[in-house]
Design a protein around this motif. Structure first.
Motif, short mmCIF file in Angstrom:
data_model
loop_
_atom_site.label_atom_id
_atom_site.label_comp_id
_atom_site.label_asym_id
_atom_site.label_seq_id
_atom_site.Cartn_x
_atom_site.Cartn_y
_atom_site.Cartn_z
N ILE A 111 0.83 -1.21 0.00
CA ILE A 111 0.00 0.00 0.00
C ILE A 111 0.86 1.26 0.00
O ILE A 111 0.41 2.34 -0.37
N CYS B 175 -6.73 -6.46 -6.23
CA CYS B 175 -7.76 -5.87 -5.38
C CYS B 175 -7.10 -5.41 -4.09
O CYS B 175 -6.41 -6.20 -3.43
N ASN C 90 -6.85 -1.74 -1.04
CA ASN C 90 -7.27 -0.41 -0.61
C ASN C 90 -6.38 0.66 -1.21
O ASN C 90 -5.16 0.49 -1.31
N PHE D 245 -5.97 5.17 -1.07
CA PHE D 245 -6.36 6.31 -0.25
C PHE D 245 -6.08 7.60 -1.00
O PHE D 245 -5.00 7.79 -1.55
N GLU E 17 -11.19 6.66 0.97
CA GLU E 17 -10.64 5.31 0.91
C GLU E 17 -11.51 4.46 0.01
O GLU E 17 -12.73 4.43 0.16
N GLN E 18 -10.89 3.76 -0.92
CA GLN E 18 -11.62 2.90 -1.84
C GLN E 18 -11.00 1.51 -1.82
O GLN E 18 -9.81 1.35 -1.49
N LEU E 19 -11.81 0.53 -2.17
CA LEU E 19 -11.30 -0.83 -2.37
C LEU E 19 -11.25 -1.04 -3.88
O LEU E 19 -12.26 -1.36 -4.51
N GLN E 20 -10.09 -0.82 -4.45
CA GLN E 20 -9.94 -0.83 -5.91
C GLN E 20 -9.71 -2.25 -6.41
O GLN E 20 -8.84 -2.97 -5.93
N ASP F 21 -14.24 0.92 -7.84
CA ASP F 21 -14.27 0.88 -6.39
C ASP F 21 -15.30 -0.16 -5.96
O ASP F 21 -16.50 -0.01 -6.18
N ARG G 20 -16.30 -1.04 -3.02
CA ARG G 20 -17.23 -0.56 -1.98
C ARG G 20 -18.36 0.25 -2.61
O ARG G 20 -19.52 0.13 -2.21
#
Length: 387
Positions: A44, A104, A106, A108, A120-123, A314, A316
């Motif tokens: 990350i 996949c 996170n 920011f 914050e996204q879960l890409q 994203d 989420r």
């Protein structure tokens, strides 16, 4: 201010939503595997010069920086995983042929896209490296469509663009080429009057350039209408003709049932994308759900230029617009260390059942499950009864 409060535009994901996201992630990664994509998991945080290589100024503004206490160098918290995947393809895998990678994780952002967006996204996404032809663009678009269909999304709309059209107009006029950021912002906003007023702001910009930029801002809608008008009205220079040809070739390969449009002013990622770009929209989501496109030669920053195309979204955000998930059924079991009880609990769990033992003096308060069965002892045999 309570110490339980989160910073602005950040939120916890609670059990029901977390389960929906995790189940969706598994489905999509399994889907990508059927296409031959291999999953990778970059860190990350990494050095800022690696994260921002050849990605333009927009990503720089969205990336949070910090100092590495070990090396003293500047680190970045990733705001987009695509540069990392390019680094892995170019430097670590270093394959000669076509490489398909998915991921996949996170990301920011220093700033939210708007007041309603999370920082914050879960890409999740997929990239194809090593093939310059339209076939790779088609596969990526088809996979992005299958991604939304697998998630149960209805009313999908596909919007295409090619930044080569605008790039060719700007590059043909030196006065325009040194004012790219201003021009691109006006085009993206479809600000025709603002573009017309550039004659007062940019010295020596040609009138034919201004006319072409204003026309591009209105070139959106039905695919063949837009292509036909663009061919008739825009300058017949190789960059424009080639870009329109690429769009038309791709359109012929796409499924006929896809609701399709073109927007030549939708030049997001102008300094990054080299070929056809696309966006997916759907009923129930207020803005772009999936974005992608061709970004050849980004890997040159890592020592190896490669044709590349891909997409991301994203997870989420995707999950938030789906119908509520059905709560799974669960079995209540009494607390105890009796071997027969533990054996049947293990057996039920191995078969995929949710079995929750009631701890002494308590009762389960989970909102995520529907307790419709229980384990009871009858004639010295543990069995499952309906509640």
């Amino acid at each position: 201010m309570g110490n339980w409060l989160l910073p602005e535009n950040l939120a916890d994901v609670l059990p029901l939503e977390a389960r929906r996201i995790e189940e969706l992630r598994h489905k999509l990664i399994d889907l990508y595997k059927t296409y031959g994509f291999e999953i990778v998991c970059p860190p990350i945080v990494e050095y800022i010069d690696s994260l921002l290589s050849s990605t333009g100024s927009d990503l720089n503004l969205r990336t949070c920086k910090l100092i590495d206490q070990l090396s003293g160098r500047t680190l970045g918290v990733r705001a987009d995983m695509t540069p990392q995947i390019s680094r892995i393809d170019a430097h670590l895998l270093n394959r000669d042929g076509v490489t398909r990678l998915c991921y996949c994780g996170n990301v920011f952002n220093a700033y939210p896209n708007d007041a309603l967006s999370s920082r914050e996204q879960l890409q999740i996404g997929a990239e194809i490296y090593g093939h310059p032809g339209v076939e790779a663009d088609y596969e990526i678009i088809q996979l992005s469509l299958d991604t939304l269909k697998t998630a149960g999304v209805k009313g999908i709309k596909l919007d295409l663009c090619h930044p080569g059209v605008v790039r060719s107009i700007i590059n043909s006029d030196y006065a325009a080429s040194v004012n790219i950021d201003l021009i691109i912002s006006l085009i993206r906003e479809k600000d025709v009057s603002g573009l017309a007023g550039l004659a007062d702001k940019i010295k020596n910009i040609r009138s034919d350039t201004l006319n072409s930029l204003q026309l591009v801002s209105s070139l959106y809608g039905d695919t063949y209408d837009v292509l036909s008008l663009a061919r008739r009205s825009l300058p017949s220079i190789p960059g424009i003709i080639g870009s329109l040809d690429e769009l038309e070739t791709l359109i012929h390969t796409l499924p006929s049932e896809v609701e399709l449009s073109i927007d030549l002013a939708d030049v997001w990622g102008y300094g990054y994308h080299s070929g056809v770009t696309f966006s997916l929209y759907a009923e129930g989501w207020r803005d772009t759900l999936v974005s992608g496109g061709r970004y050849d030669n980004v890997g040159i920053a890592f020592g190896r230029a490669r044709p590349a195309t891909g997409f991301s979204l994203d997870l989420r955000k995707l999950a938030a617009g789906l119908l509520p998930v059905k709560k799974p059924s669960a079995i209540l079991a009494p607390w105890g260390r009796d071997e027969k009880l533990l054996k049947i609990i293990r057996s039920l769990r191995q078969d995929g059942n949710i079995v929750i033992q009631i701890l002494p003096g308590s009762y389960p308060s989970q909102d995520e499950f529907v307790f419709d069965r229980k384990l009871v002892l009858f004639n010295d045999v543990w069995q499952v009864d309906d509640l």
